[in-house]
Design a protein around this motif. Structure first.
Motif, PDB file in Angstrom:
ATOM      1  N   GLY A  61     -20.692   7.820 -24.895  1.00 24.14           N
ATOM      2  CA  GLY A  61     -21.286   8.619 -25.977  1.00 24.14           C
ATOM      3  C   GLY A  61     -20.661   8.325 -27.329  1.00 24.14           C
ATOM      4  O   GLY A  61     -21.262   8.593 -28.361  1.00 24.14           O
ATOM      5  N   GLY A  62     -19.447   7.804 -27.322  1.00 27.42           N
ATOM      6  CA  GLY A  62     -18.773   7.416 -28.563  1.00 27.42           C
ATOM      7  C   GLY A  62     -18.751   8.536 -29.579  1.00 27.42           C
ATOM      8  O   GLY A  62     -18.430   9.686 -29.266  1.00 27.42           O
ATOM      9  N   GLY A  63     -19.162   8.215 -30.790  1.00 25.06           N
ATOM     10  CA  GLY A  63     -19.110   9.180 -31.881  1.00 25.06           C
ATOM     11  C   GLY A  63     -20.335  10.062 -31.976  1.00 25.06           C
ATOM     12  O   GLY A  63     -20.492  10.812 -32.944  1.00 25.06           O
ATOM     13  N   MET A 219     -22.230   0.296 -35.465  1.00 23.37           N
ATOM     14  CA  MET A 219     -21.287   0.335 -36.584  1.00 23.37           C
ATOM     15  C   MET A 219     -20.455  -0.932 -36.642  1.00 23.37           C
ATOM     16  O   MET A 219     -20.033  -1.362 -37.730  1.00 23.37           O
ATOM     17  CB  MET A 219     -20.400   1.581 -36.415  1.00 23.37           C
ATOM     18  CG  MET A 219     -19.739   2.045 -37.679  1.00 23.37           C
ATOM     19  SD  MET A 219     -20.889   2.341 -39.034  1.00 23.37           S
ATOM     20  CE  MET A 219     -19.959   1.580 -40.366  1.00 23.37           C
ATOM     21  N   ALA A 220     -20.219  -1.554 -35.488  1.00 21.98           N
ATOM     22  CA  ALA A 220     -19.461  -2.819 -35.473  1.00 21.98           C
ATOM     23  C   ALA A 220     -20.182  -3.896 -36.278  1.00 21.98           C
ATOM     24  O   ALA A 220     -19.548  -4.715 -36.948  1.00 21.98           O
ATOM     25  CB  ALA A 220     -19.237  -3.281 -34.032  1.00 21.98           C
ATOM     26  N   ALA A 221     -21.513  -3.882 -36.216  1.00 29.35           N
ATOM     27  CA  ALA A 221     -22.289  -4.884 -36.957  1.00 29.35           C
ATOM     28  C   ALA A 221     -22.067  -4.696 -38.459  1.00 29.35           C
ATOM     29  O   ALA A 221     -21.857  -5.667 -39.199  1.00 29.35           O
ATOM     30  CB  ALA A 221     -23.771  -4.765 -36.602  1.00 29.35           C
ATOM     31  N   HIS A 228     -21.819  -0.864 -45.832  1.00 31.28           N
ATOM     32  CA  HIS A 228     -21.456   0.547 -45.993  1.00 31.28           C
ATOM     33  C   HIS A 228     -21.528   1.310 -44.668  1.00 31.28           C
ATOM     34  O   HIS A 228     -22.106   0.837 -43.702  1.00 31.28           O
ATOM     35  CB  HIS A 228     -22.403   1.197 -47.006  1.00 31.28           C
ATOM     36  CG  HIS A 228     -22.264   0.587 -48.364  1.00 31.28           C
ATOM     37  ND1 HIS A 228     -21.340   1.016 -49.283  1.00 31.28           N
ATOM     38  CD2 HIS A 228     -22.916  -0.456 -48.933  1.00 31.28           C
ATOM     39  CE1 HIS A 228     -21.428   0.285 -50.372  1.00 31.28           C
ATOM     40  NE2 HIS A 228     -22.376  -0.618 -50.194  1.00 31.28           N
ATOM     41  N   ARG A 229     -20.939   2.504 -44.658  1.00 29.11           N
ATOM     42  CA  ARG A 229     -21.087   3.428 -43.526  1.00 29.11           C
ATOM     43  C   ARG A 229     -22.182   4.425 -43.879  1.00 29.11           C
ATOM     44  O   ARG A 229     -22.601   4.515 -45.037  1.00 29.11           O
ATOM     45  CB  ARG A 229     -19.765   4.124 -43.221  1.00 29.11           C
ATOM     46  CG  ARG A 229     -19.233   4.950 -44.372  1.00 29.11           C
ATOM     47  CD  ARG A 229     -17.857   5.497 -44.078  1.00 29.11           C
ATOM     48  NE  ARG A 229     -17.892   6.419 -42.945  1.00 29.11           N
ATOM     49  CZ  ARG A 229     -16.891   7.238 -42.654  1.00 29.11           C
ATOM     50  NH1 ARG A 229     -15.802   7.266 -43.414  1.00 29.11           N
ATOM     51  NH2 ARG A 229     -16.972   8.051 -41.618  1.00 29.11           N
ATOM     52  N   MET A 230     -22.623   5.178 -42.847  1.00 21.34           N
ATOM     53  CA  MET A 230     -23.818   6.009 -43.072  1.00 21.34           C
ATOM     54  C   MET A 230     -23.672   7.474 -42.694  1.00 21.34           C
ATOM     55  O   MET A 230     -24.615   8.247 -42.872  1.00 21.34           O
ATOM     56  CB  MET A 230     -25.015   5.417 -42.319  1.00 21.34           C
ATOM     57  CG  MET A 230     -24.954   5.496 -40.820  1.00 21.34           C
ATOM     58  SD  MET A 230     -23.676   4.467 -40.122  1.00 21.34           S
ATOM     59  CE  MET A 230     -24.360   2.847 -40.282  1.00 21.34           C
TER      60      MET A 230
HETATM   61  C1  48H Z   1     -14.016  -0.753 -24.344  1.00 23.24           C
HETATM   62  C2  48H Z   1     -14.166   0.375 -26.357  1.00 23.24           C
HETATM   63  C3  48H Z   1     -13.163  -0.443 -26.906  1.00 23.24           C
HETATM   64  C4  48H Z   1     -12.584  -1.441 -26.084  1.00 23.24           C
HETATM   65  C5  48H Z   1     -13.785   0.962 -28.418  1.00 23.24           C
HETATM   66  O1  48H Z   1     -18.114   4.497 -32.149  1.00 23.24           O
HETATM   67  P1  48H Z   1     -19.315   4.430 -31.263  1.00 23.24           P
HETATM   68  O2  48H Z   1     -20.138   5.642 -31.150  1.00 23.24           O
HETATM   69  O3  48H Z   1     -20.163   3.145 -31.733  1.00 23.24           O
HETATM   70  P2  48H Z   1     -21.699   2.943 -32.239  1.00 23.24           P
HETATM   71  O4  48H Z   1     -21.641   1.814 -33.167  1.00 23.24           O
HETATM   72  O5  48H Z   1     -22.594   2.855 -31.092  1.00 23.24           O
HETATM   73  O6  48H Z   1     -22.037   4.274 -33.025  1.00 23.24           O
HETATM   74  C6  48H Z   1     -21.343   4.594 -34.173  1.00 23.24           C
HETATM   75  C7  48H Z   1     -21.489   6.080 -34.433  1.00 23.24           C
HETATM   76  O7  48H Z   1     -21.011   6.842 -33.347  1.00 23.24           O
HETATM   77  C8  48H Z   1     -20.692   6.385 -35.666  1.00 23.24           C
HETATM   78  O8  48H Z   1     -19.474   6.466 -35.552  1.00 23.24           O
HETATM   79  C9  48H Z   1     -21.339   6.467 -36.934  1.00 23.24           C
HETATM   80  C10 48H Z   1     -22.809   6.393 -37.069  1.00 23.24           C
HETATM   81  N1  48H Z   1     -20.573   6.616 -37.964  1.00 23.24           N
HETATM   82  C11 48H Z   1     -20.985   6.588 -39.329  1.00 23.24           C
HETATM   83  C12 48H Z   1     -19.852   6.978 -40.242  1.00 23.24           C
HETATM   84  O9  48H Z   1     -20.081   6.877 -41.459  1.00 23.24           O
HETATM   85  O10 48H Z   1     -18.779   7.395 -39.779  1.00 23.24           O
HETATM   86  O11 48H Z   1     -18.858   4.015 -29.799  1.00 23.24           O
HETATM   87  C13 48H Z   1     -17.969   2.951 -29.602  1.00 23.24           C
HETATM   88  C14 48H Z   1     -17.456   3.033 -28.183  1.00 23.24           C
HETATM   89  C15 48H Z   1     -16.529   4.247 -27.990  1.00 23.24           C
HETATM   90  O12 48H Z   1     -16.981   5.002 -26.903  1.00 23.24           O
HETATM   91  C16 48H Z   1     -15.165   3.620 -27.742  1.00 23.24           C
HETATM   92  O13 48H Z   1     -14.372   4.356 -26.850  1.00 23.24           O
HETATM   93  C17 48H Z   1     -15.555   2.255 -27.171  1.00 23.24           C
HETATM   94  O14 48H Z   1     -16.684   1.881 -27.934  1.00 23.24           O
HETATM   95  N2  48H Z   1     -14.519   1.238 -27.323  1.00 23.24           N
HETATM   96  N3  48H Z   1     -14.595   0.226 -25.102  1.00 23.24           N
HETATM   97  N4  48H Z   1     -13.033  -1.576 -24.818  1.00 23.24           N
HETATM   98  N5  48H Z   1     -11.621  -2.250 -26.523  1.00 23.24           N
HETATM   99  N6  48H Z   1     -12.957  -0.062 -28.180  1.00 23.24           N
END
Ligand code: 48H
Length: 254
Positions: A61-63, A219-221, A228-230
């Motif tokens: 689920g990440g963020g 977000m990695a892309a 920018h971030r969103m």
């Molecule tokens: C295995 C790992 C490792 C590793 C990390 O952060 P995420 O939710 O990523 P996205 O890009 O699908 O979504 C981003 C979104 O949640 C967000 O943060 C946004 C929109 N922010 C905007 C802003 O302005 O702040 O998920 C990444 C996942 C996480 O679950 C980590 O635990 C996992 O990757 N992860 N898994 N090996 N080395 N590093």
């Protein structure tokens, strides 16, 4: 029926060991189970490709869980509404062209879609390095248990071979940075300031193969491309995951 701990233990060990052995080689390894990774895995899996989601944390689920500042709601723009519908995520219109959904429902339904598409989940595993052979293509990932990393133990890792890896690790762009450390071919510029409109409108062009066999999404892309971030607008994460999947599918399912 009398329950027997030995059977329960063996059921877990034997089943998971078989899966681990089967998944020492996959078509696609999605690193990170956030929204972009889950969306990518569901589209890739639905084409019959063997896909593993490697997630560092206990839960996927990440963020997305936290919505905006722990208010468990996400916003999705009109352009990505069709993906909310695709994943059966209920949403309500807000203003002109915005949709609001529950972050918990969104994670649950994206996760269910990835499961239904046949993706296999490996949680509590961290990608700590990559494999690149003479031909200069990423051919696998180096993995270890997250608790090993957390405890700072010196335990050698194992590997998983893949035809493509998808870096869906969010802000840190972990896999891209691992490649950057050892190859001049990749440069991670790092994410820019908050600018939702710019960040969301550019994310598809940043979702690309940055190194042979390595696609960045979510977000990695944006982080790789210095974009920018969103904030808590999540349409771009879903669209990017879908696009990453289409790049893989174009190559592996001609
Ligand atoms: C295995 C790992 C490792 C590793 C990390 O952060 P995420 O939710 O990523 P996205 O890009 O699908 O979504 C981003 C979104 O949640 C967000 O943060 C946004 C929109 N922010 C905007 C802003 O302005 O702040 O998920 C990444 C996942 C996480 O679950 C980590 O635990 C996992 O990757 N992860 N898994 N090996 N080395 N590093």
């Amino acid at each position: 029926m009398e329950l027997d701990e030995r059977t329960i233990t063996r059921a877990i060990l034997e089943t998971q060991m078989e899966i681990l052995l089967d998944y020492t080689d996959v078509d696609v390894a999605v690193v990170g189970g956030g929204p972009s990774g889950l969306a990518a895995a569901s589209f890739i899996g639905s084409r019959g490709l063997k896909v593993a989601i490697i997630e560092k944390k206990l839960s996927v689920g990440g963020g997305m869980w936290g919505g905006g500042m722990m208010f468990p709601r996400i916003v999705v723009q009109d352009e990505a509404k069709r993906l909310l519908d695709h994943f059966s995520i209920r949403s309500a219109p807000y203003g002109n062209g915005y949709w609001v959904a529950s972050s918990v429902e969104s994670v649950a339904k994206l996760t269910a879609a990835a499961c239904d598409a046949g993706a296999e989940f490996f949680n509590l595993m961290t990608v700590e390095d990559v494999m690149v052979r003479e031909q200069g293509r990423l051919s696998g990932l180096v993995i270890n248990w997250t608790p090993v990393e957390m405890a700072g133990l010196h335990v050698d890792p194992l590997t998983i071979g893949c035809r493509f890896a998808v870096d869906a690790t969010g802000h840190d762009a972990v896999v891209a940075r691992l490649v950057e450390k050892k190859s001049d071919a990749v440069r991670v510029k790092g994410e820019g300031f908050m600018w939702a409109d710019r960040a969301e409108s550019s994310i598809i062009s940043h979702t690309r193969e940055i190194f042979p066999g390595l696609i960045v999404t979510g977000m990695a892309a944006n982080a790789v491309s210095g974009e920018h971030r969103m904030g808590p607008v999540f349409g771009g994460m879903l669209l990017s995951g879908e696009h990453a999947a289409s790049l893989v599918i174009r190559d592996l399912c001609p």
